[in-house]
Design a protein around this motif. Sequence first.
Motif, PDB file in Angstrom:
ATOM      1  N   GLY A  30      15.243 125.308 -18.870  1.00  0.00           N
ATOM      2  CA  GLY A  30      15.116 123.572 -19.241  1.00  0.00           C
ATOM      3  C   GLY A  30      14.089 123.106 -18.167  1.00  0.00           C
ATOM      4  N   VAL A  31      14.453 123.294 -16.863  1.00  0.00           N
ATOM      5  CA  VAL A  31      13.615 123.027 -15.925  1.00  0.00           C
ATOM      6  C   VAL A  31      12.235 123.444 -15.895  1.00  0.00           C
ATOM      7  N   TYR A  32      12.056 124.681 -16.191  1.00  0.00           N
ATOM      8  CA  TYR A  32      10.725 125.321 -16.338  1.00  0.00           C
ATOM      9  C   TYR A  32      10.032 124.700 -17.353  1.00  0.00           C
ATOM     10  N   LEU A  33      10.586 124.685 -18.539  1.00  0.00           N
ATOM     11  CA  LEU A  33       9.907 123.922 -19.961  1.00  0.00           C
ATOM     12  C   LEU A  33       9.636 122.758 -19.640  1.00  0.00           C
ATOM     13  N   ARG A  34      10.494 121.856 -19.031  1.00  0.00           N
ATOM     14  CA  ARG A  34      10.221 120.394 -18.710  1.00  0.00           C
ATOM     15  C   ARG A  34       8.821 120.102 -17.535  1.00  0.00           C
ATOM     16  N   LEU A  35       9.197 120.857 -16.483  1.00  0.00           N
ATOM     17  CA  LEU A  35       8.317 120.803 -15.427  1.00  0.00           C
ATOM     18  C   LEU A  35       7.287 121.773 -15.178  1.00  0.00           C
ATOM     19  N   GLY A  36       7.237 122.911 -15.667  1.00  0.00           N
ATOM     20  CA  GLY A  36       6.388 123.710 -15.781  1.00  0.00           C
ATOM     21  C   GLY A  36       6.392 124.705 -14.537  1.00  0.00           C
ATOM     22  N   ASP A  37       7.295 124.531 -13.622  1.00  0.00           N
ATOM     23  CA  ASP A  37       7.638 125.865 -12.645  1.00  0.00           C
ATOM     24  C   ASP A  37       9.022 125.336 -12.191  1.00  0.00           C
ATOM     25  N   LEU A  38       9.494 126.414 -11.285  1.00  0.00           N
ATOM     26  CA  LEU A  38      10.784 126.477 -10.914  1.00  0.00           C
ATOM     27  C   LEU A  38      10.688 125.894  -9.578  1.00  0.00           C
ATOM     28  N   VAL A  89      31.195 114.281 -17.629  1.00  0.00           N
ATOM     29  CA  VAL A  89      31.544 114.956 -16.380  1.00  0.00           C
ATOM     30  C   VAL A  89      30.451 114.765 -15.397  1.00  0.00           C
ATOM     31  N   LEU A  90      29.338 115.528 -15.938  1.00  0.00           N
ATOM     32  CA  LEU A  90      28.053 115.845 -15.271  1.00  0.00           C
ATOM     33  C   LEU A  90      27.426 114.523 -14.859  1.00  0.00           C
ATOM     34  N   ALA A  91      27.485 113.549 -15.734  1.00  0.00           N
ATOM     35  CA  ALA A  91      26.955 112.288 -15.306  1.00  0.00           C
ATOM     36  C   ALA A  91      27.658 111.466 -14.258  1.00  0.00           C
ATOM     37  N   PHE A  92      29.054 111.474 -14.285  1.00  0.00           N
ATOM     38  CA  PHE A  92      29.738 111.102 -13.442  1.00  0.00           C
ATOM     39  C   PHE A  92      29.406 111.890 -11.831  1.00  0.00           C
ATOM     40  N   ILE A  93      29.191 113.005 -11.967  1.00  0.00           N
ATOM     41  CA  ILE A  93      28.931 113.937 -10.473  1.00  0.00           C
ATOM     42  C   ILE A  93      27.499 113.397 -10.147  1.00  0.00           C
ATOM     43  N   TYR A  94      26.679 113.372 -11.020  1.00  0.00           N
ATOM     44  CA  TYR A  94      25.331 112.644 -10.720  1.00  0.00           C
ATOM     45  C   TYR A  94      25.177 111.114  -9.976  1.00  0.00           C
ATOM     46  N   TYR A  95      26.199 110.557 -10.496  1.00  0.00           N
ATOM     47  CA  TYR A  95      26.399 109.115 -10.008  1.00  0.00           C
ATOM     48  C   TYR A  95      26.820 109.373  -8.722  1.00  0.00           C
ATOM     49  N   LEU A  96      27.946 110.196  -8.313  1.00  0.00           N
ATOM     50  CA  LEU A  96      28.361 110.289  -6.907  1.00  0.00           C
ATOM     51  C   LEU A  96      27.347 111.035  -6.227  1.00  0.00           C
ATOM     52  N   TYR A  97      26.594 112.183  -6.735  1.00  0.00           N
ATOM     53  CA  TYR A  97      25.982 112.648  -5.766  1.00  0.00           C
ATOM     54  C   TYR A  97      24.558 112.992  -6.612  1.00  0.00           C
ATOM     55  N   PRO A  98      23.476 111.996  -6.293  1.00  0.00           N
ATOM     56  CA  PRO A  98      22.461 111.727  -6.993  1.00  0.00           C
ATOM     57  C   PRO A  98      21.400 113.145  -6.767  1.00  0.00           C
ATOM     58  N   ALA A  99      21.448 113.628  -5.658  1.00  0.00           N
ATOM     59  CA  ALA A  99      20.542 114.689  -5.390  1.00  0.00           C
ATOM     60  C   ALA A  99      20.874 115.865  -6.270  1.00  0.00           C
ATOM     61  N   LEU A 100      22.090 116.056  -7.031  1.00  0.00           N
ATOM     62  CA  LEU A 100      22.236 116.935  -7.827  1.00  0.00           C
ATOM     63  C   LEU A 100      21.551 116.853  -9.019  1.00  0.00           C
ATOM     64  N   LEU A 101      20.987 115.722  -9.489  1.00  0.00           N
ATOM     65  CA  LEU A 101      20.411 115.268 -10.745  1.00  0.00           C
ATOM     66  C   LEU A 101      19.294 116.427 -11.181  1.00  0.00           C
ATOM     67  N   ILE A 102      19.345 116.823 -12.280  1.00  0.00           N
ATOM     68  CA  ILE A 102      18.324 117.858 -12.755  1.00  0.00           C
ATOM     69  C   ILE A 102      16.894 117.372 -12.884  1.00  0.00           C
ATOM     70  N   GLY A 103      16.896 116.162 -13.404  1.00  0.00           N
ATOM     71  CA  GLY A 103      15.656 115.709 -14.030  1.00  0.00           C
ATOM     72  C   GLY A 103      15.711 115.224 -15.484  1.00  0.00           C
ATOM     73  N   ARG A 104      14.467 114.320 -15.412  1.00  0.00           N
ATOM     74  CA  ARG A 104      14.117 113.619 -16.869  1.00  0.00           C
ATOM     75  C   ARG A 104      13.933 114.728 -17.661  1.00  0.00           C
ATOM     76  N   GLY A 105      14.661 114.770 -18.945  1.00  0.00           N
ATOM     77  CA  GLY A 105      14.275 115.460 -19.881  1.00  0.00           C
ATOM     78  C   GLY A 105      14.921 117.027 -19.758  1.00  0.00           C
ATOM     79  N   ALA A 106      14.911 117.538 -18.539  1.00  0.00           N
ATOM     80  CA  ALA A 106      15.446 118.906 -18.212  1.00  0.00           C
ATOM     81  C   ALA A 106      17.012 118.968 -18.701  1.00  0.00           C
ATOM     82  N   SER A 107      17.607 118.042 -18.559  1.00  0.00           N
ATOM     83  CA  SER A 107      19.131 118.180 -18.869  1.00  0.00           C
ATOM     84  C   SER A 107      19.210 118.456 -20.529  1.00  0.00           C
ATOM     85  N   LEU A 108      18.504 117.772 -21.221  1.00  0.00           N
ATOM     86  CA  LEU A 108      18.467 117.672 -22.737  1.00  0.00           C
ATOM     87  C   LEU A 108      17.995 119.033 -23.049  1.00  0.00           C
TER      88      LEU A 108
END
Length: 182
Positions: A30-38, A89-108
């Motif tokens: 998902g990250v690779y498809l959204r951002l083009g690299d890892l 649950v992941l949204a709650f974790i991302y709220y508490l620890y924003p550094a763990l957010l995967i990125g725009r569109g990559a999660s979907l």
Amino acid sequence: MKFFRFSFQFKKALMFFSEGILIYLSVLAGVYLRLGDLEYELLIPKAIVTMGVCLASIYYADLYDPKIIKNIRELLIRLLQALGVASIVLAFIYYLYPALLIGRGASLISACLVLILIVSWRLLYRLFLRSSGMEENILIIGANPFAIALAEEIIENRGLGYKVIGLIDKNPGRQAGNPVKF
């Protein structure tokens, strides 16, 4: 000669770890498809957290219980519910620890890949267990109501990897089902 004779608990563990790998790879894809690299900051810890939350959600949705998951419709419903809970649950974790957010569109994209890959894997796994060489034959000694109920339960849950070949009773005049021919 039969191969892959393993206990049911091993089958559950195999399912659990293989789905963990699929979820992890889905996040990377998902990250690779959204951002083009890892080359993404903290990608491995993010993928591991996502994998852990998704596996826990799948586990608590009883998706590792073969008695509950008998058809594809039930699998899809429970898997969608589990992924919905995992997303919350992941949204709650991302709220508490924003550094763990995967990125725009990559999660979907990752969630869609997880759904497709896990359903495909479950169908392939079911076909694998139902193949003629993978079922373990069981002969039940006794023809009392408990033995008959056990045989019916095994027959209804073919995903367990067992096949009832017959029931034996000490009373030769008593018959429960069709006789076994050798």
